[in-house]
Design a protein around this motif. Structure first.
Motif, short mmCIF file in Angstrom:
data_model
loop_
_atom_site.label_atom_id
_atom_site.label_comp_id
_atom_site.label_asym_id
_atom_site.label_seq_id
_atom_site.Cartn_x
_atom_site.Cartn_y
_atom_site.Cartn_z
N VAL A 1 -38.71 -39.49 3.22
CA VAL A 1 -39.41 -39.85 2.19
C VAL A 1 -40.69 -40.47 2.56
CG1 VAL A 1 -39.41 -41.85 0.50
CG2 VAL A 1 -37.59 -40.52 0.70
N GLU A 2 -40.70 -40.95 4.02
CA GLU A 2 -41.92 -41.78 4.53
C GLU A 2 -43.16 -40.78 4.74
OE1 GLU A 2 -43.13 -44.74 8.13
OE2 GLU A 2 -41.07 -44.24 8.10
N GLN A 3 -42.70 -39.42 5.21
CA GLN A 3 -43.64 -38.66 5.26
C GLN A 3 -43.96 -37.68 4.11
OE1 GLN A 3 -42.63 -36.64 8.90
NE2 GLN A 3 -41.35 -34.96 7.67
N ARG A 4 -42.95 -38.01 3.04
CA ARG A 4 -43.04 -37.26 1.66
C ARG A 4 -43.07 -35.70 2.03
NH1 ARG A 4 -44.32 -40.47 -2.14
NH2 ARG A 4 -44.58 -38.74 -3.67
N TRP A 5 -42.09 -35.41 2.78
CA TRP A 5 -41.83 -33.88 3.06
C TRP A 5 -40.31 -33.91 3.60
CZ3 TRP A 5 -39.73 -30.01 5.57
CH2 TRP A 5 -39.86 -28.62 5.14
N GLY A 6 -39.43 -33.19 3.13
CA GLY A 6 -38.06 -33.06 3.56
C GLY A 6 -37.36 -32.14 2.82
N ARG A 7 -36.40 -31.58 3.70
CA ARG A 7 -35.48 -30.47 2.99
C ARG A 7 -33.94 -30.66 3.26
NH1 ARG A 7 -39.16 -30.02 0.52
NH2 ARG A 7 -40.56 -28.11 0.22
N VAL A 8 -33.02 -30.93 2.62
CA VAL A 8 -31.70 -30.98 2.63
C VAL A 8 -30.92 -30.04 2.03
CG1 VAL A 8 -29.63 -32.48 2.60
CG2 VAL A 8 -31.91 -33.43 2.68
N ALA B 1 -32.06 -36.18 -7.72
CA ALA B 1 -32.58 -36.87 -8.57
C ALA B 1 -33.47 -37.92 -8.16
CB ALA B 1 -31.55 -37.34 -9.70
N GLU B 2 -33.04 -38.61 -7.12
CA GLU B 2 -33.46 -39.85 -6.59
C GLU B 2 -34.64 -39.68 -5.73
OE1 GLU B 2 -31.84 -43.37 -3.52
OE2 GLU B 2 -30.43 -42.44 -5.07
N VAL B 3 -35.03 -38.52 -5.19
CA VAL B 3 -36.09 -38.10 -4.37
C VAL B 3 -37.15 -36.89 -4.92
CG1 VAL B 3 -35.11 -38.99 -2.25
CG2 VAL B 3 -35.05 -36.79 -2.99
N ALA B 4 -36.92 -36.67 -6.01
CA ALA B 4 -37.51 -35.55 -6.72
C ALA B 4 -39.09 -35.86 -6.76
CB ALA B 4 -37.06 -35.36 -8.17
N THR B 5 -39.43 -37.21 -6.69
CA THR B 5 -40.98 -37.32 -6.84
C THR B 5 -41.43 -37.58 -5.34
OG1 THR B 5 -40.67 -39.55 -7.24
CG2 THR B 5 -40.88 -38.07 -9.03
N CYS C 1 -34.12 -22.15 0.15
CA CYS C 1 -34.28 -23.67 -0.28
C CYS C 1 -34.95 -24.40 0.65
CB CYS C 1 -32.57 -24.36 -0.14
SG CYS C 1 -31.48 -23.86 -1.28
N VAL C 2 -34.91 -24.03 1.95
CA VAL C 2 -36.00 -24.78 2.95
C VAL C 2 -37.50 -24.65 2.57
CG1 VAL C 2 -36.84 -24.87 5.42
CG2 VAL C 2 -34.11 -24.96 4.89
N HIS C 3 -37.71 -23.10 2.15
CA HIS C 3 -39.06 -22.75 1.95
C HIS C 3 -39.51 -23.31 0.51
CE1 HIS C 3 -38.07 -19.09 4.63
NE2 HIS C 3 -38.71 -20.07 5.11
N SER C 4 -38.43 -23.46 -0.55
CA SER C 4 -39.26 -23.85 -1.87
C SER C 4 -39.24 -25.21 -2.13
CB SER C 4 -38.01 -23.30 -2.90
OG SER C 4 -38.24 -23.71 -4.22
N SER C 5 -40.36 -25.77 -2.68
CA SER C 5 -40.20 -27.14 -3.11
C SER C 5 -40.00 -27.23 -4.69
CB SER C 5 -41.60 -27.50 -2.82
OG SER C 5 -42.68 -26.94 -3.88
N ALA C 6 -39.63 -26.19 -5.07
CA ALA C 6 -39.26 -26.45 -6.81
C ALA C 6 -37.80 -26.11 -7.05
CB ALA C 6 -40.18 -24.97 -7.36
N ILE C 7 -37.10 -25.91 -5.83
CA ILE C 7 -35.69 -25.77 -6.18
C ILE C 7 -34.96 -27.03 -5.60
CG2 ILE C 7 -33.49 -24.53 -5.39
CD1 ILE C 7 -35.13 -21.98 -5.15
N THR C 8 -34.39 -27.79 -6.44
CA THR C 8 -33.80 -28.90 -6.27
C THR C 8 -32.64 -29.27 -7.23
OG1 THR C 8 -34.15 -31.11 -5.05
CG2 THR C 8 -35.16 -30.85 -7.31
#
Length: 252
Positions: free
Chosen positions: A125-132, A166-170, A232-239
């Motif tokens: 969240v701090e760097q505003r990029w992550g994939r889980v 849902a918590e980190v979607a933005t 999932c790692v590549h996509s920013s729209a699937i969450t």
């Protein structure tokens, strides 16, 4: 995608090893954790890119912090891709499922991923990029007999994924689950052996029974699960998704 710092749990074999290979082949740095240091070291030796071996028992309440702190110290930044693959199964009729069986399934399949996710999310969240990406199971979507503890743990894991997403979607962070059917892994081999021992069928017959439960008529290959993890790692729209990789067993 630029090179990222990745952590794969349960990385020694099966799906975890396949995911680690794919991430490394794409140029990412991949930290590997599982209980077996020998398996991890053997895998690290085969990876084409930077790797870090961090053996751990993830049911230890301190393991999440220990493992992730080691990655941060070695590579100078937060875990950016977290693949929660470590898990196990157990089988027994509900009335004979012990408190110990129940606790073991929840601890490894749900509580350990929760602790890792809790530890890793702030850095993402701090760097505003992550994939889980959590490797769940079609048992997160539907119930089968004799696997109540396993099924409950996987339903819980999918719920954790959806709430965290849902918590980190933005925040530039995505959280998803991949839900495989029966995959050609050592875990499935253990299931085959159990079926054979309890029913008198040969292991070949038991394996064929599992393969035929999937409409495509075969077991899933670990690489096919890795394909979806990498998507999932590549996509920013699937969450917030639980993506089935089950040969059409559960249609959702």
């Amino acid at each position: 995608m630029p090179a990222r710092r990745c952590l794969v749990t349960g990385a020694g074999r099966g799906i975890g090893a396949a995911v680690a290979q794919r991430l490394s082949a794409e140029g990412h740095s991949v930290a590997l954790t599982a209980r077996s240091g020998e398996e991890l070291s053997a895998l690290a030796a085969r990876l084409p890119g930077p790797s870090l071996v961090v053996p751990a028992d993830l049911t230890d309440p301190t393991a999440a912090d220990t493992v992730i702190s080691r990655v941060e110290a070695e590579w100078g930044g937060p875990v950016e891709v977290l693949v929660l693959n470590a898990g196990a199964g157990t089988s027994a009729p509900l009335a004979r499922t012990t408190d110990e069986d129940w606790a073991r399934m929840l601890e490894l399949n749900l509580t350990a991923p929760f602790r890792l996710l809790r530890r890793a999310l702030p850095g993402m969240v701090e760097q505003r990029w992550g994939r889980v990406v959590a490797v769940a199971s079609i048992a997160a979507k539907a119930g089968d007999p004799y696997v109540s503890a396993y099924t409950a743990s996987k339903h819980g894991l999918l719920g954790l994924v959806r709430s965290a997403a849902a918590e980190v979607a933005t925040k530039g962070v995505t959280v998803n689950a991949v839900c495989p059917g029966f995959v050609d892994t050592p875990m499935t081999a253990d299931t085959v052996a159990t079926i054979s021992a309890t029913t008198g069928r040969t292991e070949a017959e038991a394996r064929d029974t599992l393969a035929r439960r999937q409409p495509i008529g075969r077991l899933i290959d670990p690489e096919e699960v890795a394909d979806v993890v990498l998507m999932c790692v590549h996509s920013s729209a699937i969450t917030g998704q639980g993506l089935n990789v089950d040969g059409g067993t559960v249609q959702s």
